[in-house]
Design a protein around this motif. Structure first.
Motif, PDB file in Angstrom:
ATOM      1  N   THR A  92       0.851  -1.190   0.000  1.00  0.00           N
ATOM      2  CA  THR A  92       0.000   0.000   0.000  1.00  0.00           C
ATOM      3  C   THR A  92       0.889   1.243   0.000  1.00  0.00           C
ATOM      4  O   THR A  92       2.117   1.139  -0.153  1.00  0.00           O
ATOM      5  CB  THR A  92      -0.903   0.022   1.248  1.00  0.00           C
ATOM      6  OG1 THR A  92      -0.093   0.290   2.403  1.00  0.00           O
ATOM      7  CG2 THR A  92      -1.651  -1.296   1.425  1.00  0.00           C
ATOM      8  N   HIS A  93       0.279   2.369   0.250  1.00  0.00           N
ATOM      9  CA  HIS A  93       1.022   3.630   0.292  1.00  0.00           C
ATOM     10  C   HIS A  93       2.057   3.670   1.419  1.00  0.00           C
ATOM     11  O   HIS A  93       2.876   4.587   1.467  1.00  0.00           O
ATOM     12  CB  HIS A  93       0.054   4.810   0.424  1.00  0.00           C
ATOM     13  CG  HIS A  93      -0.773   4.777   1.667  1.00  0.00           C
ATOM     14  ND1 HIS A  93      -0.343   5.322   2.849  1.00  0.00           N
ATOM     15  CD2 HIS A  93      -1.996   4.248   1.922  1.00  0.00           C
ATOM     16  CE1 HIS A  93      -1.270   5.140   3.778  1.00  0.00           C
ATOM     17  NE2 HIS A  93      -2.282   4.477   3.241  1.00  0.00           N
ATOM     18  N   PHE A  94       2.075   2.665   2.290  1.00  0.00           N
ATOM     19  CA  PHE A  94       3.112   2.604   3.326  1.00  0.00           C
ATOM     20  C   PHE A  94       4.457   2.137   2.759  1.00  0.00           C
ATOM     21  O   PHE A  94       5.486   2.326   3.399  1.00  0.00           O
ATOM     22  CB  PHE A  94       2.683   1.677   4.473  1.00  0.00           C
ATOM     23  CG  PHE A  94       1.660   2.302   5.371  1.00  0.00           C
ATOM     24  CD1 PHE A  94       2.026   3.208   6.352  1.00  0.00           C
ATOM     25  CD2 PHE A  94       0.325   2.003   5.211  1.00  0.00           C
ATOM     26  CE1 PHE A  94       1.083   3.799   7.174  1.00  0.00           C
ATOM     27  CE2 PHE A  94      -0.636   2.577   6.030  1.00  0.00           C
ATOM     28  CZ  PHE A  94      -0.259   3.482   7.016  1.00  0.00           C
ATOM     29  N   THR A 121      10.889   2.538   5.119  1.00  0.00           N
ATOM     30  CA  THR A 121      10.653   2.482   6.554  1.00  0.00           C
ATOM     31  C   THR A 121       9.174   2.763   6.800  1.00  0.00           C
ATOM     32  O   THR A 121       8.487   3.316   5.943  1.00  0.00           O
ATOM     33  CB  THR A 121      11.536   3.483   7.321  1.00  0.00           C
ATOM     34  OG1 THR A 121      11.271   4.796   6.848  1.00  0.00           O
ATOM     35  CG2 THR A 121      13.010   3.148   7.169  1.00  0.00           C
ATOM     36  N   ILE A 122       8.694   2.354   7.958  1.00  0.00           N
ATOM     37  CA  ILE A 122       7.261   2.430   8.253  1.00  0.00           C
ATOM     38  C   ILE A 122       7.042   3.049   9.622  1.00  0.00           C
ATOM     39  O   ILE A 122       7.733   2.702  10.578  1.00  0.00           O
ATOM     40  CB  ILE A 122       6.628   1.015   8.213  1.00  0.00           C
ATOM     41  CG1 ILE A 122       6.674   0.446   6.799  1.00  0.00           C
ATOM     42  CG2 ILE A 122       5.192   1.038   8.728  1.00  0.00           C
ATOM     43  CD1 ILE A 122       6.155  -0.979   6.685  1.00  0.00           C
ATOM     44  N   ASP A 123       6.060   3.917   9.712  1.00  0.00           N
ATOM     45  CA  ASP A 123       5.563   4.405  10.997  1.00  0.00           C
ATOM     46  C   ASP A 123       4.594   3.336  11.493  1.00  0.00           C
ATOM     47  O   ASP A 123       3.462   3.251  11.018  1.00  0.00           O
ATOM     48  CB  ASP A 123       4.862   5.755  10.805  1.00  0.00           C
ATOM     49  CG  ASP A 123       4.214   6.276  12.074  1.00  0.00           C
ATOM     50  OD1 ASP A 123       3.871   5.481  12.975  1.00  0.00           O
ATOM     51  OD2 ASP A 123       4.026   7.511  12.156  1.00  0.00           O
ATOM     52  N   PHE A 124       5.048   2.494  12.418  1.00  0.00           N
ATOM     53  CA  PHE A 124       4.254   1.334  12.816  1.00  0.00           C
ATOM     54  C   PHE A 124       2.973   1.689  13.549  1.00  0.00           C
ATOM     55  O   PHE A 124       1.992   0.960  13.448  1.00  0.00           O
ATOM     56  CB  PHE A 124       5.092   0.327  13.607  1.00  0.00           C
ATOM     57  CG  PHE A 124       5.936  -0.512  12.705  1.00  0.00           C
ATOM     58  CD1 PHE A 124       5.365  -1.537  11.962  1.00  0.00           C
ATOM     59  CD2 PHE A 124       7.281  -0.255  12.562  1.00  0.00           C
ATOM     60  CE1 PHE A 124       6.122  -2.296  11.092  1.00  0.00           C
ATOM     61  CE2 PHE A 124       8.053  -1.016  11.689  1.00  0.00           C
ATOM     62  CZ  PHE A 124       7.474  -2.030  10.964  1.00  0.00           C
ATOM     63  N   ASN A 125       2.942   2.785  14.277  1.00  0.00           N
ATOM     64  CA  ASN A 125       1.686   3.182  14.910  1.00  0.00           C
ATOM     65  C   ASN A 125       0.635   3.485  13.847  1.00  0.00           C
ATOM     66  O   ASN A 125      -0.507   3.017  13.933  1.00  0.00           O
ATOM     67  CB  ASN A 125       1.882   4.402  15.813  1.00  0.00           C
ATOM     68  CG  ASN A 125       2.637   4.060  17.077  1.00  0.00           C
ATOM     69  OD1 ASN A 125       2.562   2.941  17.583  1.00  0.00           O
ATOM     70  ND2 ASN A 125       3.386   5.023  17.582  1.00  0.00           N
ATOM     71  N   GLN A 126       1.008   4.252  12.853  1.00  0.00           N
ATOM     72  CA  GLN A 126       0.079   4.589  11.772  1.00  0.00           C
ATOM     73  C   GLN A 126      -0.297   3.354  10.961  1.00  0.00           C
ATOM     74  O   GLN A 126      -1.459   3.146  10.620  1.00  0.00           O
ATOM     75  CB  GLN A 126       0.692   5.664  10.871  1.00  0.00           C
ATOM     76  CG  GLN A 126      -0.246   6.186   9.822  1.00  0.00           C
ATOM     77  CD  GLN A 126       0.406   7.261   8.959  1.00  0.00           C
ATOM     78  OE1 GLN A 126       1.588   7.576   9.101  1.00  0.00           O
ATOM     79  NE2 GLN A 126      -0.365   7.808   8.044  1.00  0.00           N
ATOM     80  N   TYR A 127       0.688   2.521  10.658  1.00  0.00           N
ATOM     81  CA  TYR A 127       0.455   1.310   9.879  1.00  0.00           C
ATOM     82  C   TYR A 127      -0.514   0.374  10.604  1.00  0.00           C
ATOM     83  O   TYR A 127      -1.509  -0.077  10.032  1.00  0.00           O
ATOM     84  CB  TYR A 127       1.804   0.615   9.630  1.00  0.00           C
ATOM     85  CG  TYR A 127       1.789  -0.592   8.720  1.00  0.00           C
ATOM     86  CD1 TYR A 127       1.234  -0.531   7.442  1.00  0.00           C
ATOM     87  CD2 TYR A 127       2.375  -1.790   9.116  1.00  0.00           C
ATOM     88  CE1 TYR A 127       1.248  -1.639   6.605  1.00  0.00           C
ATOM     89  CE2 TYR A 127       2.406  -2.896   8.279  1.00  0.00           C
ATOM     90  CZ  TYR A 127       1.842  -2.810   7.029  1.00  0.00           C
ATOM     91  OH  TYR A 127       1.859  -3.900   6.198  1.00  0.00           O
TER      92      TYR A 127
END
Length: 145
Positions: free
Chosen positions: A9-11, A52-58
């Motif tokens: 996805t956009h992540f 990299t991913i913002d895991f809270n948002q993901y």
């Protein structure tokens, strides 16, 4: 009972796909379920933050998606880890913290170079390039449990 278990996805730095649209498309195709597995590639060459991913948002977005579609589609929370031997402990720690339904381990980088790009093949034979790639996969297998 067909599933798609490799969806970005956009992540992911290589996608701008809308997760809601992906879920609706899966329903239209009569899939039983999907698993969102966005890229996480620490130490990606030249663009270290691309994957990299913002895991809270993901986590929040995927779990909201699960709730929104719970009556018509099973949606799993996953990740695609870009394996490199020196990242084994970092990935292990992440997997202890995050409660993923599905984890893909991929070899996207070989000794600091992504074989997707032509620069990986410069100055070596095709056989040598492929051998190094496959040997790096063996090193990743040995480093990850």
């Amino acid at each position: 009972m067909l599933w798609d278990t490799h969806m970005h996805t956009h992540f992911s730095g290589d996608s701008d796909a809308d997760p809601n649209a992906m879920a609706r498309s899966a329903i239209a195709k009569n899939l039983s379920g999907i698993c969102i597995t966005d890229h996480l590639d620490y130490d990606y060459p030249d663009e270290p933050d691309l994957f990299t991913i913002d895991f809270n948002q993901y986590y929040n977005e995927i779990h909201q998606l699960q709730s929104d579609f719970s009556d018509v589609l099973t949606i799993n929370y996953g990740i695609e880890l870009g394996l490199q031997p020196h990242l084994a402990q970092r990935h292990h720690d992440l997997l202890q913290k995050e409660n993923f339904d599905f984890v893909i381990g991929s070899s996207h980088v070989v000794h600091g170079i992504d074989p997707y790009y032509p620069a990986y093949y410069e100055g070596r034979t095709e056989a040598a390039a492929y051998r190094e790639y496959f040997e790096s996969i063996l090193a990743n297998i040995a480093a990850f449990d």
